[in-house]
Write an enzyme that holds these catalytic residues in place. Structure first.
Site, PDB file in Angstrom:
ATOM      1  CG  ASP A  92      -4.956  -2.939   2.437  1.00  0.00           C
ATOM      2  OD1 ASP A  92      -4.978  -4.181   2.275  1.00  0.00           O
ATOM      3  OD2 ASP A  92      -4.103  -2.352   3.132  1.00  0.00           O
ATOM      4  CG  ASP A 123      -6.199  -0.318   4.655  1.00  0.00           C
ATOM      5  OD1 ASP A 123      -6.062  -1.347   5.336  1.00  0.00           O
ATOM      6  OD2 ASP A 123      -5.239   0.284   4.132  1.00  0.00           O
ATOM      7  CG  ASP A 135      -2.391   2.092   5.317  1.00  0.00           C
ATOM      8  OD1 ASP A 135      -2.300   1.370   6.342  1.00  0.00           O
ATOM      9  OD2 ASP A 135      -2.642   1.622   4.194  1.00  0.00           O
ATOM     10  CG  HIS A 164      -2.329   0.581   0.806  1.00  0.00           C
ATOM     11  ND1 HIS A 164      -3.455   0.418   1.571  1.00  0.00           N
ATOM     12  CD2 HIS A 164      -2.714   1.343  -0.256  1.00  0.00           C
ATOM     13  CE1 HIS A 164      -4.471   1.071   1.007  1.00  0.00           C
ATOM     14  NE2 HIS A 164      -4.045   1.639  -0.103  1.00  0.00           N
ATOM     15  CG  ASP A 213      -5.530  -5.055   5.073  1.00  0.00           C
ATOM     16  OD1 ASP A 213      -6.405  -4.176   5.129  1.00  0.00           O
ATOM     17  OD2 ASP A 213      -4.323  -4.808   5.313  1.00  0.00           O
ATOM     18  CG  HIS A 248       2.385  -1.451   4.428  1.00  0.00           C
ATOM     19  ND1 HIS A 248       1.740  -2.650   4.260  1.00  0.00           N
ATOM     20  CD2 HIS A 248       2.821  -1.452   5.715  1.00  0.00           C
ATOM     21  CE1 HIS A 248       1.777  -3.347   5.380  1.00  0.00           C
ATOM     22  NE2 HIS A 248       2.429  -2.653   6.275  1.00  0.00           N
ATOM     23  CD  GLU A 263      -0.280  -4.200   1.702  1.00  0.00           C
ATOM     24  OE1 GLU A 263       0.260  -5.316   1.897  1.00  0.00           O
ATOM     25  OE2 GLU A 263       0.292  -3.111   1.976  1.00  0.00           O
ATOM     26  CG  HIS A 266      -4.269  -1.717   8.724  1.00  0.00           C
ATOM     27  ND1 HIS A 266      -4.425  -2.694   7.757  1.00  0.00           N
ATOM     28  CD2 HIS A 266      -3.934  -2.357   9.863  1.00  0.00           C
ATOM     29  CE1 HIS A 266      -4.188  -3.886   8.294  1.00  0.00           C
ATOM     30  NE2 HIS A 266      -3.899  -3.726   9.579  1.00  0.00           N
TER      31      HIS A 266
HETATM   32  C1  DIR Z   1       0.393  -0.904  10.802  1.00  0.00           C
HETATM   33  C2  DIR Z   1      -0.059  -1.848   9.684  1.00  0.00           C
HETATM   34  N1  DIR Z   1      -0.628   0.050  11.158  1.00  0.00           N
HETATM   35  C3  DIR Z   1       1.682  -0.187  10.412  1.00  0.00           C
HETATM   36  N2  DIR Z   1      -0.557  -1.169   8.536  1.00  0.00           N
HETATM   37  C4  DIR Z   1      -1.090  -1.810   7.447  1.00  0.00           C
HETATM   38  O1  DIR Z   1       2.636  -0.863  10.056  1.00  0.00           O
HETATM   39  O2  DIR Z   1       1.742   1.027  10.468  1.00  0.00           O
HETATM   40  N3  DIR Z   1      -1.772  -1.203   6.541  1.00  0.00           N
HETATM   41  N4  DIR Z   1      -0.940  -3.101   7.281  1.00  0.00           N
HETATM   42  O3  DIR Z   1      -2.523  -1.672   5.543  1.00  0.00           O
HETATM   43 MN    MN Z   2      -3.343  -0.341   3.633  1.00  0.00          MN
HETATM   44 MN    MN Z   3      -4.467  -2.705   5.575  1.00  0.00          MN
END
Ligand code: DIR
Ligand code: MN
Ligand code: MN
Ligand code: MN
Length: 314
Positions: free
Chosen positions: A227, A119, A123, A96, A229, A136, A272, A121
Site C-alpha cells: 500500500d 501498509d 486492513d 486495497h 500509504d 479496503h 492506493e 493500516h
Molecule cells: C481504516 C482505513 N482502517 C478502515 N484503512 C485503510 O477504513 O478500515 N487501509 N486506509 O489502507
Molecule cells: Mn491498505
Molecule cells: Mn493503508
C-alpha cells in the site's frame, strides 16, 4: 524471466474517487520501460474492465458488496491464470480491496504462499467492526482461516474461501490500527512491525525477523501487498488515507530489495495511488514515480548497479 503487469482500475473498496486511475498514472510514470530495462520479458495484460450492478446496497459494514465481490472474483481468475502461465505478476490498483482477489488467485496456484503486507493500516477489520464501511480496510480478514467465524455470508463473496493461516502473514509499517484490528492481531499472535518497531529495531533487523518467521521452516512463494500509504505522506501524498510518520524512501526500498533477494517473490500488489488527491501535478507524479521505484526494486533494480559478466563489458 517474465513479468505480467495487470491493471485493476477499481475504487469501490473506499469512498474517494480517483484511485481507479492508479494503473494509468503508474504506467505513465514509465513502469513498462523500467521493467524491460531489467531484462525481463514484460507482458502488459492491460486493465481489467469491471462491470457494476445498478443496485448495490451495503451489507453490514461492507459498502458495494456486489461490486467488490465481483471485481475481486474477476481479478482472482486473472492472477491465477498469469501465475499458472509462469509469470511473476505485478497487480496495479486500484484500492486495497483488490488484494483479496489477487492473493486468492495466487493461492489457487501456490497454496503454500506467505503474505507480506506493507501498509500504514492492517486492513483487518471485520464486516461488523469496520468504522468506515470501506472494504479496503477488511481484505485480510477474508483471507484468514482463523477468522472464518467472523465473516458472514455476503452476496458477491460466495466464491471466497479463506486460504491463509495467521502465522503466514507479516505486517510492516503499521501506524493507524483500529481497535478491532488490534484485538485480532493480538488474539491470533500475528507478527507485525509498526513504525515504532522499525524505529527500535531498524529496517534491516525487521526484514531478518520477517524472513525467519515466514521462510525458516521452508522456502515458499511470497505475495507482497504494498500500500503506497506505507510511505510517509511527504513522499506519497497522492493517496486516500495518508498517515504521518511513515516509511522513508530508503526503508521502503530496503524492504523491496530484500524481498527480491529471496528469489521467492511470485505476485505483488501496488495499490492506493490516487492521482486526484495530489495537491499538484508534481505531487501526483512523485507518488506514481515512487510506485515505479518500488516495483522495479522488487524485480531486481539495485542501488549498487547491475551485475554483468566481465566479458559483457564493451
Ligand atoms: C481504516 C482505513 N482502517 C478502515 N484503512 C485503510 O477504513 O478500515 N487501509 N486506509 O489502507
Ligand atoms: Mn491498505
Ligand atoms: Mn493503508
Ligand atoms: Mn536479481
Amino acid at each position: 524471466q517474465s513479468v505480467a503487469v495487470l491493471g485493476a482500475p477499481f475504487s469501490r473498496g473506499q469512498k474517494k474517487r480517483g484511485v481507479e486511475h492508479g494503473p494509468k498514472v503508474i504506467r505513465d510514470a514509465g513502469l513498462i520501460e523500467r521493467l524491460s530495462s531489467l531484462d525481463y520479458s514484460v507482458h502488459d495484460f492491460g486493465d481489467l474492465s469491471f462491470h457494476y450492478p445498478e443496485k448495490d446496497e451495503p451489507y453490514m459494514d461492507v459498502n458495494f458488496p456486489l461490486s467488490v465481490g465481483g471485481a475481486n472474483k474477476m481479478l482472482a481468475g486473472a492472477v491465477s491464470g498469469a501465475v499458472g502461465a509462469g509469470h511473476t505478476v505485478v497487480m496495479l490498483g486500484g484500492d486495497h480491496s483488490l488484494a483479496l482477489g489477487s492473493a486468492a488467485g495466487h493461492a489457487r496456484q501456490c497454496p503454500d504462499l506467505c503474505l507480506i503486507w506493507v501498509d500504514a493500516h492492517p486492513d483487518l477489520n471485520t464486516p461488523m467492526s469496520s468504522p468506515s464501511g470501506n472494504f479496503h480496510g477488511q481484505p485480510v480478514t477474508f483471507m484468514l482461516k482463523e477468522l472464518q467465524g467472523k465473516v458472514p455470508e455476503i452476496r458477491g463473496f460466495s466464491w471466497v474461501k479463506p486460504f491463509l493461516s495467521s502465522r503466514d502473514l507479516v505486517y510492516i509499517g503499521l501506524r493507524d490500527v483500529d481497535p478491532g484490528e488490534y484485538q485480532i492481531m493480538k488474539a491470533l499472535g500475528i507478527q507485525y512491525f509498526s513504525m515504532r518497531d522499525i524505529d527500535r529495531l531498524g529496517i534491516q533487523r525487521v526484514m531478518e525477523v520477517t524472513f525467519d518467521h515466514l521462510l525458516a521452516r521452508k522456502q515458499r512463494p511470497i505475495h507482497l501487498s504494498f500500500d503506497i500509504d506505507s510511505f510517509d505522506p511527504s513522499l506519497a501524498p497522492a493517496t486516500g488515507t495518508p498517515v504521518n510518520g511513515g516509511l522513508t524512501y530508503r526503508e521502503g526500498i530496503y524492504i523491496t530489495e530484500e524481498i527480491h533477494n529471496t528469489g521467492l517473490l511470485s505476485v505483488m500488489d501496488l495499490v492506493e495511488v490516487n492521482p486526484v488527491l495530489g495537491n499538484s501535478r508534481e505531487a501526483t507524479e512523485a507518488t506514481a514515480s515512487l510506485a515505479v521505484d518500488v516495483i522495479a526494486s522488487c524485480l531486481g533494480q539495485t542501488r549498487e548497479g547491475a551485475h554483468m559478466s566481465i566479458d559483457a563489458i564493451p
